[in-house]
Design a protein around this motif. Sequence first.
Motif, PDB file in Angstrom:
ATOM      1  N   ASP A  63       0.827  -1.207   0.000  1.00  0.00           N
ATOM      2  CA  ASP A  63       0.000   0.000   0.000  1.00  0.00           C
ATOM      3  C   ASP A  63       0.857   1.251   0.000  1.00  0.00           C
ATOM      4  OD1 ASP A  63      -2.207  -1.593   0.000  1.00  0.00           O
ATOM      5  OD2 ASP A  63      -2.588  -1.458   2.152  1.00  0.00           O
ATOM      6  N   ALA A  64       1.943   1.228   0.773  1.00  0.00           N
ATOM      7  CA  ALA A  64       2.833   2.389   0.793  1.00  0.00           C
ATOM      8  C   ALA A  64       3.486   2.598  -0.568  1.00  0.00           C
ATOM      9  CB  ALA A  64       3.897   2.213   1.878  1.00  0.00           C
ATOM     10  N   PHE A  65       3.860   1.520  -1.226  1.00  0.00           N
ATOM     11  CA  PHE A  65       4.489   1.628  -2.539  1.00  0.00           C
ATOM     12  C   PHE A  65       3.505   2.155  -3.577  1.00  0.00           C
ATOM     13  CE2 PHE A  65       5.722  -0.253  -6.645  1.00  0.00           C
ATOM     14  CZ  PHE A  65       7.003   0.235  -6.759  1.00  0.00           C
ATOM     15  N   VAL A  66       2.272   1.640  -3.554  1.00  0.00           N
ATOM     16  CA  VAL A  66       1.273   2.101  -4.518  1.00  0.00           C
ATOM     17  C   VAL A  66       0.912   3.561  -4.256  1.00  0.00           C
ATOM     18  CG1 VAL A  66      -1.077   1.756  -5.345  1.00  0.00           C
ATOM     19  CG2 VAL A  66       0.391  -0.223  -4.903  1.00  0.00           C
ATOM     20  N   ALA A  67       0.779   3.922  -2.979  1.00  0.00           N
ATOM     21  CA  ALA A  67       0.438   5.301  -2.629  1.00  0.00           C
ATOM     22  C   ALA A  67       1.534   6.276  -3.067  1.00  0.00           C
ATOM     23  CB  ALA A  67       0.202   5.412  -1.128  1.00  0.00           C
ATOM     24  N   ALA A  68       2.782   5.819  -3.094  1.00  0.00           N
ATOM     25  CA  ALA A  68       3.888   6.677  -3.539  1.00  0.00           C
ATOM     26  C   ALA A  68       4.042   6.675  -5.054  1.00  0.00           C
ATOM     27  CB  ALA A  68       5.185   6.215  -2.874  1.00  0.00           C
ATOM     28  N   ARG A  69       3.004   6.182  -5.771  1.00  0.00           N
ATOM     29  CA  ARG A  69       2.983   6.134  -7.232  1.00  0.00           C
ATOM     30  C   ARG A  69       4.105   5.261  -7.781  1.00  0.00           C
ATOM     31  NH1 ARG A  69      -0.859   9.346  -8.881  1.00  0.00           N
ATOM     32  NH2 ARG A  69      -0.283   9.013 -11.069  1.00  0.00           N
ATOM     33  N   GLY A  70       4.375   4.163  -7.064  1.00  0.00           N
ATOM     34  CA  GLY A  70       5.389   3.232  -7.547  1.00  0.00           C
ATOM     35  C   GLY A  70       4.953   2.490  -8.788  1.00  0.00           C
ATOM     36  N   VAL A  71       3.623   2.227  -8.918  1.00  0.00           N
ATOM     37  CA  VAL A  71       3.138   1.541 -10.118  1.00  0.00           C
ATOM     38  C   VAL A  71       3.369   2.404 -11.354  1.00  0.00           C
ATOM     39  CG1 VAL A  71       1.080   0.605 -11.240  1.00  0.00           C
ATOM     40  CG2 VAL A  71       1.447   0.209  -8.805  1.00  0.00           C
ATOM     41  N   ASP A  72       3.171   3.706 -11.200  1.00  0.00           N
ATOM     42  CA  ASP A  72       3.419   4.607 -12.327  1.00  0.00           C
ATOM     43  C   ASP A  72       4.885   4.548 -12.767  1.00  0.00           C
ATOM     44  OD1 ASP A  72       0.829   5.200 -11.870  1.00  0.00           O
ATOM     45  OD2 ASP A  72       1.152   7.254 -11.174  1.00  0.00           O
ATOM     46  N   LEU A  73       5.788   4.469 -11.789  1.00  0.00           N
ATOM     47  CA  LEU A  73       7.208   4.389 -12.122  1.00  0.00           C
ATOM     48  C   LEU A  73       7.538   3.084 -12.841  1.00  0.00           C
ATOM     49  CD1 LEU A  73       8.765   5.831  -8.834  1.00  0.00           C
ATOM     50  CD2 LEU A  73       8.584   6.964 -11.051  1.00  0.00           C
ATOM     51  N   LEU A  74       6.919   1.982 -12.403  1.00  0.00           N
ATOM     52  CA  LEU A  74       7.164   0.703 -13.077  1.00  0.00           C
ATOM     53  C   LEU A  74       6.677   0.747 -14.520  1.00  0.00           C
ATOM     54  CD1 LEU A  74       6.228  -1.887 -10.303  1.00  0.00           C
ATOM     55  CD2 LEU A  74       8.500  -1.321 -11.127  1.00  0.00           C
ATOM     56  N   LEU A  75       5.507   1.346 -14.740  1.00  0.00           N
ATOM     57  CA  LEU A  75       4.991   1.454 -16.103  1.00  0.00           C
ATOM     58  C   LEU A  75       5.871   2.357 -16.958  1.00  0.00           C
ATOM     59  CD1 LEU A  75       1.189   1.717 -15.285  1.00  0.00           C
ATOM     60  CD2 LEU A  75       2.331  -0.177 -16.445  1.00  0.00           C
ATOM     61  N   ARG A  76       6.377   3.420 -16.365  1.00  0.00           N
ATOM     62  CA  ARG A  76       7.281   4.297 -17.114  1.00  0.00           C
ATOM     63  C   ARG A  76       8.551   3.546 -17.513  1.00  0.00           C
ATOM     64  NH1 ARG A  76      10.378   9.346 -14.472  1.00  0.00           N
ATOM     65  NH2 ARG A  76      11.585   7.566 -13.705  1.00  0.00           N
ATOM     66  N   LEU A  77       9.068   2.705 -16.579  1.00  0.00           N
ATOM     67  CA  LEU A  77      10.246   1.899 -16.912  1.00  0.00           C
ATOM     68  C   LEU A  77       9.932   0.874 -17.995  1.00  0.00           C
ATOM     69  CD1 LEU A  77      11.738   1.293 -13.349  1.00  0.00           C
ATOM     70  CD2 LEU A  77      12.734   2.654 -15.171  1.00  0.00           C
ATOM     71  N   LEU A  78       8.716   0.311 -17.945  1.00  0.00           N
ATOM     72  CA  LEU A  78       8.321  -0.629 -18.996  1.00  0.00           C
ATOM     73  C   LEU A  78       8.319   0.053 -20.361  1.00  0.00           C
ATOM     74  CD1 LEU A  78       5.350  -2.765 -17.607  1.00  0.00           C
ATOM     75  CD2 LEU A  78       7.510  -3.604 -18.482  1.00  0.00           C
ATOM     76  N   GLN A  79       7.950   1.306 -20.384  1.00  0.00           N
ATOM     77  CA  GLN A  79       7.861   2.030 -21.645  1.00  0.00           C
ATOM     78  C   GLN A  79       9.237   2.408 -22.187  1.00  0.00           C
ATOM     79  OE1 GLN A  79       5.539   5.649 -21.372  1.00  0.00           O
ATOM     80  NE2 GLN A  79       4.655   5.310 -23.398  1.00  0.00           N
ATOM     81  N   ARG A  80      10.226   2.560 -21.301  1.00  0.00           N
ATOM     82  CA  ARG A  80      11.526   3.074 -21.715  1.00  0.00           C
ATOM     83  C   ARG A  80      12.627   2.022 -21.735  1.00  0.00           C
ATOM     84  NH1 ARG A  80      11.969   8.705 -18.206  1.00  0.00           N
ATOM     85  NH2 ARG A  80      10.186   9.783 -19.145  1.00  0.00           N
ATOM     86  N   SER A  81      12.447   0.914 -21.042  1.00  0.00           N
ATOM     87  CA  SER A  81      13.545  -0.035 -20.836  1.00  0.00           C
ATOM     88  C   SER A  81      13.723  -0.942 -22.045  1.00  0.00           C
ATOM     89  CB  SER A  81      13.287  -0.892 -19.592  1.00  0.00           C
ATOM     90  OG  SER A  81      13.207  -0.085 -18.443  1.00  0.00           O
ATOM     91  N   PRO A  82      14.950  -1.489 -22.232  1.00  0.00           N
ATOM     92  CA  PRO A  82      15.169  -2.489 -23.287  1.00  0.00           C
ATOM     93  C   PRO A  82      14.498  -3.806 -22.943  1.00  0.00           C
ATOM     94  CG  PRO A  82      17.147  -2.218 -21.957  1.00  0.00           C
ATOM     95  CD  PRO A  82      16.192  -1.164 -21.501  1.00  0.00           C
ATOM     96  N   ARG A  83      14.474  -4.708 -23.909  1.00  0.00           N
ATOM     97  CA  ARG A  83      13.713  -5.940 -23.772  1.00  0.00           C
ATOM     98  C   ARG A  83      14.185  -6.793 -22.593  1.00  0.00           C
ATOM     99  NH1 ARG A  83      13.315 -11.506 -23.212  1.00  0.00           N
ATOM    100  NH2 ARG A  83      11.149 -11.977 -23.693  1.00  0.00           N
ATOM    101  N   ARG A  84      15.491  -6.834 -22.327  1.00  0.00           N
ATOM    102  CA  ARG A  84      16.005  -7.720 -21.276  1.00  0.00           C
ATOM    103  C   ARG A  84      15.526  -7.319 -19.886  1.00  0.00           C
ATOM    104  NH1 ARG A  84      22.310  -9.072 -22.928  1.00  0.00           N
ATOM    105  NH2 ARG A  84      21.836 -10.074 -24.924  1.00  0.00           N
ATOM    106  N   MET A  85      15.134  -6.064 -19.721  1.00  0.00           N
ATOM    107  CA  MET A  85      14.676  -5.613 -18.410  1.00  0.00           C
ATOM    108  C   MET A  85      13.161  -5.738 -18.263  1.00  0.00           C
ATOM    109  SD  MET A  85      17.085  -2.271 -17.762  1.00  0.00           S
ATOM    110  CE  MET A  85      16.448  -2.054 -16.125  1.00  0.00           C
ATOM    111  N   LEU A  86      12.463  -6.100 -19.348  1.00  0.00           N
ATOM    112  CA  LEU A  86      11.006  -6.160 -19.284  1.00  0.00           C
ATOM    113  C   LEU A  86      10.506  -7.330 -18.445  1.00  0.00           C
ATOM    114  CD1 LEU A  86       9.997  -5.308 -22.960  1.00  0.00           C
ATOM    115  CD2 LEU A  86      10.172  -3.787 -20.998  1.00  0.00           C
ATOM    116  N   THR A  87      11.215  -8.466 -18.480  1.00  0.00           N
ATOM    117  CA  THR A  87      10.728  -9.655 -17.775  1.00  0.00           C
ATOM    118  C   THR A  87      10.620  -9.440 -16.267  1.00  0.00           C
ATOM    119  OG1 THR A  87      11.648 -11.081 -19.497  1.00  0.00           O
ATOM    120  CG2 THR A  87      11.144 -12.105 -17.386  1.00  0.00           C
TER     121      THR A  87
END
Length: 854
Positions: free
Chosen positions: A588-612
Amino acid sequence: MLSSAPHSSGFIHKQVLSDRKLQSETLRFTELSRVLQLLQDPLSSSLKERQIFILKKLVKRCQRGFLLRDLADIFKIVNLCAERVSDHPEYARVLCDLLQICGLPFLKEKSSDEMNYAAVVTDCVSQMGYLMRIPLPEVQHQICSSVIAFYSRDKHKPSFDGVCPTRADYRALMVERSAVAETLVMSLALMEEQLPVKLRLLQTLQILSRSSEVNCNLMLRAQAAQKICFHMSEGDPSGQLLFRSSEILWNLLENGSREEVTAQLSNGDCIASLKDTFLHLLLNGFRHYDRQLRNDLLVLLSLIAENPGAPLIESGFVKHLTLFATFPELKSHNPLVRNLKLSFNHEDFEMKKLLLNIIVVLSKDLAALQLFKEGRVMLALMLLIKPSSSAARSGRRSWTSIQQEELQLQALSTLSALAPVMLDDYMSCQSNTCLLLLLDWCLQDDSFSGRGHGFHGGGGGKKAQMRYCVRVLRSVTSAENEPLKQDLCDQGAVGQLLGVLRWFVGRPEDEDAVALEIQMDCQFVLSVLCEGDMHRKELFGSEGVEMLIQYLSLDAALVFSGLGHNKLLLSTVDCLWSCVVGCFVTEDAFVAARGVDLLLRLLQRSPRRMLTPLMAVLLELCENPQAVTHLLQWSGERDATAPQLLLHIWRTDEERMGVTREPHGEIADVQWPIVCRHQDPSSNSAAVRDVSENLRANIYCIFCKLGFEGLSGLSAEDHVTLSIIHRYLDFKVGEVVHEVSAELSDEGASPVLPDEAALKSILEVSKATAESVRSLQQSILGRRQQEELQEEQRLYREIRFTHKQREIAAEAWRNYVARTSNYSVLKAFRRLQEERSTGEHDAPSDGENTLSDQ
């Protein structure tokens, strides 16, 4: 006539020189023939004085060296003299004189002589080595001297009468081809009782092996390392035997095969010789040279210890080395160290480091570990690790502060290798407490960002101590020992490691490779400690979540900078998986700190090897309803939504894996709707393995959490892809059934009728599902085509309306221009306007009369 006199004089001079040279060559050839004839004549044995006289005369004539073309005859004479030496010692002096001349460079008359007589030279040098069999010390000594002189790299001045010496590199090549180095090694067995000759022979081998790989390999072929090491401990008041033997061994290591050298030295006799030599130098050596030689032997022992077959433990050497490695930190009543005095100079300091290095090398041997336990090596290491030593407080002589710091780092490096295999000793010495205290000391010290000392201090100041301290914690936690992990948590390791990470996050100016390594190791230790334990995840808490948020917010430019931030990001994701996921409080603390948004941003920018790993963490977070809400509300670059991003990743992964699709993404093969090019449908469990090797299974599971209906912002292409994802599990079931059928067919086993009917039914359902999905995709594409057609018609209507308005505006403008430029037109327009106004005025009156009449 006068002008031609000088020319005639020069011609006469050259003719005289040529005649003299011819006479000299004839005389030399005649003399060599006479000497050979005289020595080979069986009736001339009584003319020994005459033979020696003519041999001395030959020696006198050839004082400047032998010609290459005379070498064959010269060495026939040398061999004949060698045959007579045993019965007639008078020939020994002449033989030595001839061998002495052989030490000079051979003489060439033409440049091509070196190539033409190469085989002769090789054979002659080889014969010099074979003459070592003559049991006369003076002859053997002279052979060694001649080989050294011949092989010497010194430059020789040109000779006389148009001849010049052979080149130094040519002579070295001839020595290598002759294999005389191997012959000299084999002759060592003849020098057991002749120390001076043995020393000269060792000097020869030392020079031959100094820079030649060929000579070193030839010597190793004759077991040079073993033979030389075996005699190292023999008595020699001058000390040359030990010095030259160690130098030869070093030359063999540097220029020859290191594996072959260590294999030859891994012999019981060699180990015993090394042991005796080392103990003698340690206990009785007082010179600077003795200490250096002692350290050289330790380096040799380190290389030998890497060979598992070396009998170091059986010889008792490891026990002695353990005793010396713990000195002077631990007290002992052993006679070897009772009277041992260290001067704490540079050589003793190097010896201490080499002993610690040998412990690391031997840590792979279980028998050595038992000796380390008996020798209390772990306790000695912990005493070295302490920030301040008791010796410094008591005032007695000890290491300097710089030496103490480097030994501290060396001890930490040794502990990182030794602690995981000696956990009982590690725990009994309360090593966790000591390491955490050292870690706290590193953070509190003002010189944290200063420069360190020595090889291990590359990180700078106390940063080097922190680096190795955290590395030790990483190595011991990797052992997966639950009592050790519990002890670390009880000591407050979670909060302290978070403090280290917080320190680095607040100081981006100190970011370098060492700092990144420390941060990654800290995150790894936290991951191991918190994985699977809810209480420890709660200890990680909001402070740890805040730290993860800061690391996930790394600038994309840093991730691709090449310094190592990509590894730090992966370590952060692993820490998120182990320390946050699964605990509702931290999630809950991680989600409240907008951690999910950061993960999605990394998914959008990261190379394929980091996606898994990112996709796996995101899937686990989807168990939290708040995370799902954030997923649906997220908007990234170019206003992309989370479903659009996931569908784009799905298509990219299918393209990478070689899945066959129609131009618009429809299913191309209803038999194998999601099989990739690299997947062999006929192999066992290929469908199941494919699930663990791609991102599509995780994307399917995430959409199961998000739902397949009501997703806004999706294009027709997205809907086509989504229809495949919706039936992903059904398609996988069909693949598995196909594999089962193929395996039964390959094994020749036929299922019972109900099972066969069930298999056929499932396959038919799978195929029908694929056909229905393809029909759905075609209808989606058809609707899109209709919508595009309607949109096109609407655009055409707008275009026609626009053109009509433009025509009306143009006509109005033309009328306006006509009215302003032609008065008659203006009058007509005015009259028409008045008529219209009159008509509009009369129309309401008529209406009013009508209403009155009604």
